[in-house]
Design a protein around this motif. Structure first.
Motif, mmCIF file in Angstrom:
data_model
loop_
_atom_site.group_PDB
_atom_site.id
_atom_site.type_symbol
_atom_site.label_atom_id
_atom_site.label_comp_id
_atom_site.label_asym_id
_atom_site.label_seq_id
_atom_site.Cartn_x
_atom_site.Cartn_y
_atom_site.Cartn_z
ATOM 1 N N ASP A 79 0.996 -1.235 0.039
ATOM 2 C CA ASP A 79 0.049 0.039 0.176
ATOM 3 C C ASP A 79 0.860 1.360 0.046
ATOM 4 O OD1 ASP A 79 -2.418 -1.691 0.081
ATOM 5 O OD2 ASP A 79 -2.755 -1.203 2.105
ATOM 6 N N THR A 80 1.974 1.254 0.851
ATOM 7 C CA THR A 80 2.819 2.339 0.807
ATOM 8 C C THR A 80 3.487 2.667 -0.597
ATOM 9 O OG1 THR A 80 3.166 1.947 3.097
ATOM 10 C CG2 THR A 80 4.885 3.210 1.824
ATOM 11 N N GLY A 83 0.813 4.024 -2.777
ATOM 12 C CA GLY A 83 -0.093 5.180 -2.362
ATOM 13 C C GLY A 83 0.118 6.264 -3.262
#
Length: 106
Positions: A79-80, A83
């Motif tokens: 997710d990072t 992002g």
């Protein structure tokens, strides 16, 4: 690639033909030794290419995010990495991402 000490760097591999273009294509093979704690992040160009952005700068930014991201939860790690790509309206290509972690055996 993110090393066990947290440093991240792109891995130089020879380019191959585009997938799906030639059913008889021969693809180069690269062996990369992975020690326990190493993360290998494979991604398509959709993660790093965007109009008006230097490709080398984009790859360096991904390496910085790989180095800074917490790898204790790979879902959050991914997710990072995704992002910024998810929040920019300039993406013109799809993104595929595969993260492999060399873990010690229990």
């Amino acid at each position: 690639m993110r090393l066990p000490d947290g440093a991240a760097r792109p891995v130089a591999v020879p380019p191959g033909p585009l997938l799906g273009i030639d059913p008889d294509a021969v693809f180069p093979v690269t062996e990369i030794p992975l020690t326990t704690g190493t993360l290998l992040v494979l991604y398509t160009d959709g993660l790093v290419e965007s109009p008006g952005t230097d490709l080398d700068d984009s790859i360096a930014q991904i390496a910085d995010r790989v180095a800074a991201a917490d790898d204790r939860d790979l879902d959050l790690f991914i997710d990072t990495l995704l992002g910024k790509a998810a929040t920019t309206g300039q993406r013109t290509d799809d993104i595929a991402l595969l993260v492999l972690q060399h873990a010690s055996r229990p």
